[in-house]
Scaffold this motif. Structure first.
Motif, PDB file in Angstrom:
ATOM      1  N   ASP A 144      14.941 -40.808  28.563  1.00  0.00           N
ATOM      2  CA  ASP A 144      13.564 -40.459  28.272  1.00  0.00           C
ATOM      3  C   ASP A 144      13.392 -40.471  26.761  1.00  0.00           C
ATOM      4  N   GLU A 145      12.894 -41.573  26.210  1.00  0.00           N
ATOM      5  CA  GLU A 145      12.822 -41.742  24.773  1.00  0.00           C
ATOM      6  C   GLU A 145      11.868 -40.774  24.100  1.00  0.00           C
ATOM      7  N   GLY A 146      10.796 -40.343  24.776  1.00  0.00           N
ATOM      8  CA  GLY A 146       9.822 -39.455  24.177  1.00  0.00           C
ATOM      9  C   GLY A 146      10.204 -37.994  24.262  1.00  0.00           C
ATOM     10  N   ASN A 147      11.292 -37.684  24.889  1.00  0.00           N
ATOM     11  CA  ASN A 147      11.693 -36.295  25.100  1.00  0.00           C
ATOM     12  C   ASN A 147      12.853 -35.953  24.170  1.00  0.00           C
ATOM     13  N   ASP A 148      12.594 -35.075  23.192  1.00  0.00           N
ATOM     14  CA  ASP A 148      13.643 -34.678  22.265  1.00  0.00           C
ATOM     15  C   ASP A 148      14.730 -33.857  22.945  1.00  0.00           C
ATOM     16  N   ASN A 149      14.429 -33.328  24.138  1.00  0.00           N
ATOM     17  CA  ASN A 149      15.401 -32.516  24.868  1.00  0.00           C
ATOM     18  C   ASN A 149      16.237 -33.345  25.842  1.00  0.00           C
ATOM     19  N   ALA A 150      16.041 -34.655  25.854  1.00  0.00           N
ATOM     20  CA  ALA A 150      16.805 -35.508  26.766  1.00  0.00           C
ATOM     21  C   ALA A 150      18.284 -35.418  26.416  1.00  0.00           C
ATOM     22  N   PRO A 151      19.147 -35.337  27.423  1.00  0.00           N
ATOM     23  CA  PRO A 151      20.578 -35.218  27.140  1.00  0.00           C
ATOM     24  C   PRO A 151      21.110 -36.479  26.471  1.00  0.00           C
ATOM     25  N   THR A 152      22.009 -36.298  25.516  1.00  0.00           N
ATOM     26  CA  THR A 152      22.648 -37.436  24.861  1.00  0.00           C
ATOM     27  C   THR A 152      24.062 -37.630  25.385  1.00  0.00           C
ATOM     28  N   GLU A 153      24.601 -36.615  26.046  1.00  0.00           N
ATOM     29  CA  GLU A 153      25.932 -36.716  26.631  1.00  0.00           C
ATOM     30  C   GLU A 153      25.940 -36.074  28.002  1.00  0.00           C
ATOM     31  N   CYS A 154      26.772 -36.580  28.863  1.00  0.00           N
ATOM     32  CA  CYS A 154      26.961 -35.937  30.158  1.00  0.00           C
ATOM     33  C   CYS A 154      28.463 -35.736  30.360  1.00  0.00           C
ATOM     34  N   ASP A 155      28.800 -34.664  31.042  1.00  0.00           N
ATOM     35  CA  ASP A 155      30.211 -34.332  31.252  1.00  0.00           C
ATOM     36  C   ASP A 155      30.954 -35.430  32.004  1.00  0.00           C
ATOM     37  N   MET A 156      30.248 -36.127  32.877  1.00  0.00           N
ATOM     38  CA  MET A 156      30.894 -37.178  33.655  1.00  0.00           C
ATOM     39  C   MET A 156      31.421 -38.296  32.750  1.00  0.00           C
ATOM     40  N   ALA A 157      30.752 -38.544  31.636  1.00  0.00           N
ATOM     41  CA  ALA A 157      31.208 -39.598  30.717  1.00  0.00           C
ATOM     42  C   ALA A 157      32.614 -39.315  30.226  1.00  0.00           C
ATOM     43  N   LYS A 158      32.920 -38.059  29.983  1.00  0.00           N
ATOM     44  CA  LYS A 158      34.257 -37.702  29.505  1.00  0.00           C
ATOM     45  C   LYS A 158      35.317 -38.028  30.555  1.00  0.00           C
ATOM     46  N   LEU A 159      34.978 -37.832  31.826  1.00  0.00           N
ATOM     47  CA  LEU A 159      35.906 -38.214  32.895  1.00  0.00           C
ATOM     48  C   LEU A 159      36.130 -39.724  32.892  1.00  0.00           C
ATOM     49  N   PHE A 160      35.044 -40.480  32.812  1.00  0.00           N
ATOM     50  CA  PHE A 160      35.155 -41.930  32.896  1.00  0.00           C
ATOM     51  C   PHE A 160      35.852 -42.527  31.673  1.00  0.00           C
ATOM     52  N   LEU A 161      35.837 -41.813  30.565  1.00  0.00           N
ATOM     53  CA  LEU A 161      36.538 -42.306  29.378  1.00  0.00           C
ATOM     54  C   LEU A 161      38.050 -42.144  29.485  1.00  0.00           C
ATOM     55  N   ARG A 162      38.532 -41.588  30.591  1.00  0.00           N
ATOM     56  CA  ARG A 162      39.981 -41.544  30.815  1.00  0.00           C
ATOM     57  C   ARG A 162      40.574 -42.944  30.864  1.00  0.00           C
ATOM     58  N   VAL A 163      39.745 -43.952  31.111  1.00  0.00           N
ATOM     59  CA  VAL A 163      40.260 -45.323  31.131  1.00  0.00           C
ATOM     60  C   VAL A 163      40.718 -45.764  29.748  1.00  0.00           C
ATOM     61  N   THR A 164      40.347 -45.034  28.711  1.00  0.00           N
ATOM     62  CA  THR A 164      40.769 -45.393  27.350  1.00  0.00           C
ATOM     63  C   THR A 164      41.983 -44.589  26.889  1.00  0.00           C
ATOM     64  N   ASP A 165      42.566 -43.773  27.762  1.00  0.00           N
ATOM     65  CA  ASP A 165      43.606 -42.828  27.334  1.00  0.00           C
ATOM     66  C   ASP A 165      44.794 -43.482  26.636  1.00  0.00           C
ATOM     67  N   GLN A 166      45.301 -44.586  27.151  1.00  0.00           N
ATOM     68  CA  GLN A 166      46.469 -45.216  26.525  1.00  0.00           C
ATOM     69  C   GLN A 166      46.123 -45.824  25.168  1.00  0.00           C
ATOM     70  N   ARG A 167      44.973 -46.458  25.099  1.00  0.00           N
ATOM     71  CA  ARG A 167      44.560 -47.055  23.814  1.00  0.00           C
ATOM     72  C   ARG A 167      44.287 -45.964  22.782  1.00  0.00           C
ATOM     73  N   GLU A 168      43.759 -44.849  23.252  1.00  0.00           N
ATOM     74  CA  GLU A 168      43.501 -43.735  22.335  1.00  0.00           C
ATOM     75  C   GLU A 168      44.826 -43.158  21.812  1.00  0.00           C
ATOM     76  N   LYS A 169      45.799 -42.978  22.705  1.00  0.00           N
ATOM     77  CA  LYS A 169      47.113 -42.464  22.300  1.00  0.00           C
ATOM     78  C   LYS A 169      47.794 -43.396  21.298  1.00  0.00           C
ATOM     79  N   GLN A 170      47.573 -44.696  21.461  1.00  0.00           N
ATOM     80  CA  GLN A 170      48.197 -45.682  20.573  1.00  0.00           C
ATOM     81  C   GLN A 170      47.350 -45.954  19.333  1.00  0.00           C
ATOM     82  N   ASN A 171      46.261 -45.219  19.204  1.00  0.00           N
ATOM     83  CA  ASN A 171      45.350 -45.364  18.063  1.00  0.00           C
ATOM     84  C   ASN A 171      44.809 -46.791  17.943  1.00  0.00           C
ATOM     85  N   LEU A 172      44.447 -47.386  19.098  1.00  0.00           N
ATOM     86  CA  LEU A 172      43.952 -48.761  19.140  1.00  0.00           C
ATOM     87  C   LEU A 172      42.453 -48.866  19.415  1.00  0.00           C
TER      88      LEU A 172
END
Length: 152
Positions: free
Chosen positions: A1-29
Motif C-alpha cells: 500500500d504505497e499511500g499508507n505510511d503504516n504499511a509493513p516493510t518487513e514480515c517475520d515470514m521473510a526471515k524464515l525464507f531467507l534461511r536459503v541464504t544461510d551457507q552463503r551468509e556464513k561464507q560471507n558471499l
C-alpha cells in the motif's frame, strides 16, 4: 500500500525464507545485504504472496524447527483437500522412497510437481537437495539486480 505510511516493510515470514541464504551468509558471499534481502522478500510476500511457491523444494530446510517430530513433510496446491492419506498413499511410497510427487498429464517429465509432493524428513540430505538449484541457493545474486528479477 504505497499511500499508507503504516504499511509493513518487513514480515517475520521473510526471515524464515531467507534461511536459503544461510551457507552463503556464513561464507560471507552474499551479494545483497541480509537487511536489504529481508525488505525485498517481505515486500514480495506482502504484495505477491504467490512468490512463496518458488521455495517449495526448500520447505524442509526453511521450516526445519517445525518439522522435527515428523517423518515426512510436503506441499500441495491450495485447491487440494487432503484426508486420510494412508488410503491412497501406499506403504511402499511412505517407506521406500525419499520423495514422491504426483501430477496429472505430464508424468513423462522429471520434476517435482506442486499439485502434491511429499519428502522424507531427512534434515541432512533430502531437506538439502534444493541447494544444487542456484535459483534458490544463490537468491542474493538474483536480488542484487532487482531490475532483472524474473519469477518462475
Amino acid at each position: 500500500d504505497e499511500g499508507n505510511d503504516n504499511a509493513p516493510t518487513e514480515c517475520d515470514m521473510a526471515k524464515l525464507f531467507l534461511r536459503v541464504t544461510d551457507q552463503r551468509e556464513k561464507q560471507n558471499l552474499l551479494q545483497t545485504p541480509i537487511k536489504k534481502l529481508t525488505t525485498m522478500i517481505s515486500h514480495q510476500i506482502i504484495n505477491m504472496p504467490y512468490i512463496l511457491v518458488e521455495y517449495k523444494p526448500a520447505f524442509g530446510h526453511i521450516f526445519a524447527d517445525y518439522l522435527k517430530d515428523y517423518s515426512h513433510w510436503g506441499y500441495s496446491d491450495l485447491d487440494v483437500v487432503l484426508g486420510d492419506m494412508t488410503r491412497w498413499i501406499s506403504n511402499e511410497e511412505w517407506n521406500d522412497y525419499d520423495i514422491v510427487t504426483y501430477g496429472f498429464g505430464d508424468q513423462d517429465k522429471l520434476y517435482l510437481r506442486g499439485q502434491f509432493t511429499f519428502h522424507k524428513n531427512d534434515p541432512k540430505y533430502i531437506n538439502q537437495l534444493w541447494r544444487d538449484c542456484k535459483y534458490l541457493s544463490e537468491m542474493d545474486v538474483r536480488y542484487a539486480h532487482p531490475e532483472k528479477l524474473k519469477f518462475e
